[in-house]
Design an enzyme around this catalytic site. Structure first.
Site, PDB file in Angstrom:
ATOM      1  N   GLY A 153       0.809  -1.210   0.000  1.00 55.42           N
ATOM      2  CA  GLY A 153       0.000   0.000   0.000  1.00 55.42           C
ATOM      3  C   GLY A 153       0.844   1.262   0.000  1.00 55.42           C
ATOM      4  O   GLY A 153       0.456   2.283  -0.571  1.00 55.42           O
ATOM      5  N   THR A 296      -5.640   2.685   9.498  1.00 50.87           N
ATOM      6  CA  THR A 296      -4.709   1.696  10.028  1.00 50.87           C
ATOM      7  C   THR A 296      -4.885   1.508  11.530  1.00 50.87           C
ATOM      8  O   THR A 296      -4.769   0.402  12.036  1.00 50.87           O
ATOM      9  CB  THR A 296      -3.266   2.150   9.744  1.00 50.87           C
ATOM     10  OG1 THR A 296      -3.211   2.574   8.384  1.00 50.87           O
ATOM     11  CG2 THR A 296      -2.290   1.032   9.961  1.00 50.87           C
ATOM     12  N   ASP A 385      -4.830  -3.360  -0.831  1.00 47.51           N
ATOM     13  CA  ASP A 385      -3.775  -4.344  -0.573  1.00 47.51           C
ATOM     14  C   ASP A 385      -4.300  -5.779  -0.545  1.00 47.51           C
ATOM     15  O   ASP A 385      -4.932  -6.180   0.439  1.00 47.51           O
ATOM     16  CB  ASP A 385      -3.130  -4.075   0.797  1.00 47.51           C
ATOM     17  CG  ASP A 385      -1.999  -3.069   0.746  1.00 47.51           C
ATOM     18  OD1 ASP A 385      -1.728  -2.530  -0.348  1.00 47.51           O
ATOM     19  OD2 ASP A 385      -1.386  -2.828   1.801  1.00 47.51           O
ATOM     20  N   PRO A 386      -3.993  -6.565  -1.553  1.00 50.45           N
ATOM     21  CA  PRO A 386      -4.322  -7.997  -1.442  1.00 50.45           C
ATOM     22  C   PRO A 386      -3.651  -8.648  -0.227  1.00 50.45           C
ATOM     23  O   PRO A 386      -4.207  -9.575   0.355  1.00 50.45           O
ATOM     24  CB  PRO A 386      -3.809  -8.589  -2.758  1.00 50.45           C
ATOM     25  CG  PRO A 386      -3.878  -7.445  -3.726  1.00 50.45           C
ATOM     26  CD  PRO A 386      -3.525  -6.232  -2.906  1.00 50.45           C
ATOM     27  N   HIS A 387      -2.462  -8.149   0.192  1.00 49.86           N
ATOM     28  CA  HIS A 387      -1.815  -8.800   1.332  1.00 49.86           C
ATOM     29  C   HIS A 387      -2.410  -8.395   2.693  1.00 49.86           C
ATOM     30  O   HIS A 387      -1.897  -8.792   3.725  1.00 49.86           O
ATOM     31  CB  HIS A 387      -0.289  -8.673   1.299  1.00 49.86           C
ATOM     32  CG  HIS A 387       0.277  -7.292   1.489  1.00 49.86           C
ATOM     33  ND1 HIS A 387       1.489  -6.937   0.978  1.00 49.86           N
ATOM     34  CD2 HIS A 387      -0.180  -6.192   2.124  1.00 49.86           C
ATOM     35  CE1 HIS A 387       1.760  -5.683   1.303  1.00 49.86           C
ATOM     36  NE2 HIS A 387       0.768  -5.211   1.994  1.00 49.86           N
ATOM     37  N   TYR A 416       1.406   2.883 -24.265  1.00 50.26           N
ATOM     38  CA  TYR A 416       1.034   1.589 -24.810  1.00 50.26           C
ATOM     39  C   TYR A 416      -0.446   1.521 -25.088  1.00 50.26           C
ATOM     40  O   TYR A 416      -1.248   2.145 -24.424  1.00 50.26           O
ATOM     41  CB  TYR A 416       1.617   0.450 -23.989  1.00 50.26           C
ATOM     42  CG  TYR A 416       0.789  -0.217 -22.952  1.00 50.26           C
ATOM     43  CD1 TYR A 416       1.035   0.018 -21.605  1.00 50.26           C
ATOM     44  CD2 TYR A 416      -0.183  -1.141 -23.305  1.00 50.26           C
ATOM     45  CE1 TYR A 416       0.325  -0.655 -20.646  1.00 50.26           C
ATOM     46  CE2 TYR A 416      -0.900  -1.812 -22.341  1.00 50.26           C
ATOM     47  CZ  TYR A 416      -0.650  -1.560 -21.015  1.00 50.26           C
ATOM     48  OH  TYR A 416      -1.341  -2.223 -20.073  1.00 50.26           O
ATOM     49  N   SER A 436      11.855  -4.385 -11.249  1.00 48.90           N
ATOM     50  CA  SER A 436      11.709  -5.830 -11.076  1.00 48.90           C
ATOM     51  C   SER A 436      10.757  -6.130  -9.932  1.00 48.90           C
ATOM     52  O   SER A 436      10.836  -5.513  -8.870  1.00 48.90           O
ATOM     53  CB  SER A 436      13.064  -6.455 -10.752  1.00 48.90           C
ATOM     54  OG  SER A 436      13.907  -6.335 -11.863  1.00 48.90           O
TER      55      SER A 436
HETATM   56  C1  PLP Z   1      -1.310  -0.813   5.612  1.00 50.37           C
HETATM   57  C2  PLP Z   1      -1.700   0.516   5.111  1.00 50.37           C
HETATM   58  C3  PLP Z   1      -0.888   1.225   4.221  1.00 50.37           C
HETATM   59  C4  PLP Z   1       0.476   0.738   3.824  1.00 50.37           C
HETATM   60  O1  PLP Z   1       0.440  -0.464   3.166  1.00 50.37           O
HETATM   61  P1  PLP Z   1       1.715  -1.430   3.143  1.00 50.37           P
HETATM   62  O2  PLP Z   1       1.190  -2.564   2.340  1.00 50.37           O
HETATM   63  O3  PLP Z   1       2.011  -1.767   4.562  1.00 50.37           O
HETATM   64  O4  PLP Z   1       2.820  -0.704   2.486  1.00 50.37           O
HETATM   65  C5  PLP Z   1      -1.361   2.421   3.731  1.00 50.37           C
HETATM   66  N1  PLP Z   1      -2.548   2.898   4.098  1.00 50.37           N
HETATM   67  C6  PLP Z   1      -3.366   2.252   4.968  1.00 50.37           C
HETATM   68  C7  PLP Z   1      -4.685   2.844   5.323  1.00 50.37           C
HETATM   69  C8  PLP Z   1      -2.954   1.034   5.509  1.00 50.37           C
HETATM   70  O5  PLP Z   1      -3.753   0.401   6.383  1.00 50.37           O
END
Ligand code: PLP
Length: 615
Positions: A153, A296, A385-387, A416, A436
């Protein structure tokens, strides 16, 4: 169960319940990959011979690999966090989908690099597909939109600022070298073109054959000296990647403005409006407004619908800005509201559905949150964020933008052409921030989306279970009787009702007037329930914490402090309140028995920890 799958068959499981299956798939992918190697020119003679494999130095070398692996396994087992267990309610991490893990493991053997198509024909195509899927998730037209995987993210947020910044510098650059193309616009108007207007201007600039020249007159050619980009506005609850972004992209901390949050930790839209008005009064342009879906620290969802309306109203008055949504954490929650044809469902249908199946009605889903998610489709770009709530392993973030024409403001390669459905960029690395990057991470996301569709019967089911678990946790806290320890009575109060699935809460001795005492207690509890106290394999409960400070949040946390009967003067002196923070990502806290078991575990752990602090 209403969807096409059973949540419990998606993860390895807290007790490795699905180990047999996982192991079979691992063997399959190793066998499959080994064959692939053998069948590449089957007539080539083996280079490693059976005879050599029996020699001592050969065996010793293998032994070194084995020992290193055993060493690593030991280190990991001794100190890793058991994300998979419902006893872990801490950071934004949980068990990951078997599909994603297997996709990652299989792909890493091929080691594709998604920087260039040549090094990743399979996974570049998957990245473009996944980008379209995430664009659809956000309500964008996938044929018009653009999306790709990032390492997280943070990088997606950087790319958003990069896009917004370079886009904003286009009209003035056109004015500098081809004023006839922006005839009649004064300086203020040049700084207040909407995203759509600038993208149309770029089309005209390209038709005139002067795009390269114009780009040389933008920030990327001229640098930041003399640039007057204006303000970037973020809520106080922002992720710290925005502060870093203001530095990296030359915005400057002085041009980063913070909007207060309300008691519910959502951006105060009225305060946003006041701030914008004051900037207009100073004739200071606004580069971008950032709203957050799933902060967060609190999991709060800003009222994006109101912010979109505000943006549209200002645009009519000649004040335009870029709107980005930081949905790094909360983006996948949008799956709750989509049916199998990507239609955004009416709130009433969700309601009745919930009443039929939910234990506690619809309490875990508010109309405000629903409206915020609906309005996301009107933002210029979105981080997701998929993770995090995509339940895939690191490193996989993503950015999606509503209008793919925007990539030309940051690209370093001939634009492109996206005119076929199988259009794969030859050099993805020249259209994005990174170079990369792991095709394996992309494959993991693709596998996850393949098995768990991005709608209410796919991810919606998992996330709904996690939100319901969070809601139960919240209600149990509200109804909990005091904990008695060392002859004293302690209670817990949640910070706010969770918008999605994060709960912040604090314990305190009932009636004690000191905020410092409360902060010390919660810091102690955190240390007893986290890696801080050393390896946590035998911990009964594991969580995370955060401090809500006056510096970052102004006086918003005061009302929370007051609910403990603590005086405002204490807040003025301490300037910070420490809260425990639980991201409830596990989908297992919905079954009554399971929930009661783990709630009991939490209570016992807290009783023991409070008693142990001796406070
Ligand atoms: C986790 C988070 C990010 C940062 O993402 P990362 O994948 O840790 O780099 C940015 N914004 C918010 C609101 C988040 O919760």
């Amino acid at each position: 169960m209403e969807g096409p799958f059973n949540n419990k068959a998606l993860f390895l499981g807290p007790k490795s319940e699905n180990y047999d299956f996982f192991r079979k798939m691992l063997l399959f992918l190793m066998d499959d990959h080994a064959e692939w190697r053998r069948y590449f020119h089957p007539d080539d003679a083996p280079i490693v011979t059976e005879e050599e494999k029996g020699q001592k130095d050969f065996l010793d070398t293998l032994q070194q690999t084995r020992e290193a692996l055993v060493d690593l396994a030991g280190q990991l087992q001794e100190s890793s966090t058991p994300w998979f267990s419902p006893r872990y309610l801490g950071h934004m991490t949980t068990d990951t989908l078997m599909a994603a893990n297997l996709g990652y493991m299989l792909t890493i053997l091929y080691n594709p690099n998604n920087c260039a198509y040549e090094g990743s024909p399979a996974t570049t195509a998957l990245e473009i597909q996944v980008g379209r899927q995430l664009a659809s998730l956000m309500g964008y037209d996938p044929q018009r939109a653009w999306g790709h995987i990032t390492s997280g993210g943070t990088i997606a947020n950087y790319e958003a600022i990069w896009l917004a910044r370079n886009l904003a510098s286009i009209p003035s650059a056109v004015h500098a070298c081809h004023p006839e193309l922006v005839a009649g616009l004064d300086e203020w108007q040049l700084m207040n073109q909407t995203t759509a207007e600038i993208l149309d201007l770029i089309d005209r600039v390209k038709e005139a054959g002067v795009f390269e020249e114009v780009r040389q007159h933008t920030i990327r050619g001229k640098g930041m000296a003399g640039a007057n980009l204006g303000a970037v506005i973020v809520p106080q609850s922002k992720h710290y990647s925005w502060t870093k972004a203001a530095d990296i992209f030359g915005i400057g901390q002085d041009n980063l403005y913070f909007v207060p949050v309300k008691d519910d930790y959502r951006m105060d839209v009225q305060a946003l409006k006041t701030l914008i008005d004051s900037l207009i009064a100073q004739r200071k342009p606004i580069l971008a407004v950032i709203a957050v879906a799933g902060t967060t620290e609190e999991g709060a969802v800003d009222e994006i619908d109101k912010i979109v309306r505000l943006r549209d109203r200002y645009a009519k008055e000649g004040v335009a800005f870029y709107l980005h949504i930081d949905a790094a954490y909360g983006g996948y929650v949008r799956t709750l509201f989509l049916d199998e044809d990507h239609r955004f469902l009416p709130f009433e249908t969700l309601d009745s559905e919930q009443k039929e199946t939910g234990e506690n009605g619809n309490v875990w889903l508010s109309k405000e949150v629903y409206e915020a998610y609906r309005a996301m489709a009107h933002a210029d770009s979105i981080t997701v964020d998929p993770h995090k709530m995509g339940y895939v392993p690191y490193a996989a973030g993503a950015i999606v933008a509503a209008d793919r024409r925007i990539i030309d403001v940051i690209s370093y390669f001939a634009a492109y052409v996206f005119d076929r459905s199988d259009d794969n960029p030859m050099l993805l690395g020249s259209y994005i921030l990174e170079g990369s990057k792991a095709g394996a991470a992309v494959a993991a996301v693709w596998m996850a989306h393949r098995v768990v569709p991005l709608n209410r019967s796919g991810y919606g089911q998992i996330i709904r279970a996690s939100m319901e678990g969070a809601s139960r946790f919240y209600h149990s806290m509200l109804n909990m009787s005091p904990i008695v320890a060392n002859g004293r009575r302690f209670h817990v109060l949640p910070l706010t009702r969770p918008d999605i699935n994060i709960i912040d809460y604090a314990f305190h001795e009932i009636g004690h007037p000191s905020l410092q005492k409360m902060n010390d207690l919660n810091q102690d509890l955190y240390e007893r329930c986290s890696y801080k106290s050393g390896p946590l394999y035998t911990n009964e409960f594991i969580t995370s914490k955060t401090a809500l400070t006056k510096e970052e949040y102004g006086d918003t946390p005061l009302s929370f402090v007051r609910r403990f009967g603590i005086d405002a003067s204490e807040w003025a002196r301490e300037g910070s309140v420490t809260v425990l923070r639980s991201c409830v990502l596990t989908p297992y806290l919905v079954n009554n028995n399971t929930y009661e078991t783990y709630w009991g575990t939490f209570l016992k752990a807290m009783e023991k920890a409070i008693a142990g602090t001796g406070r």
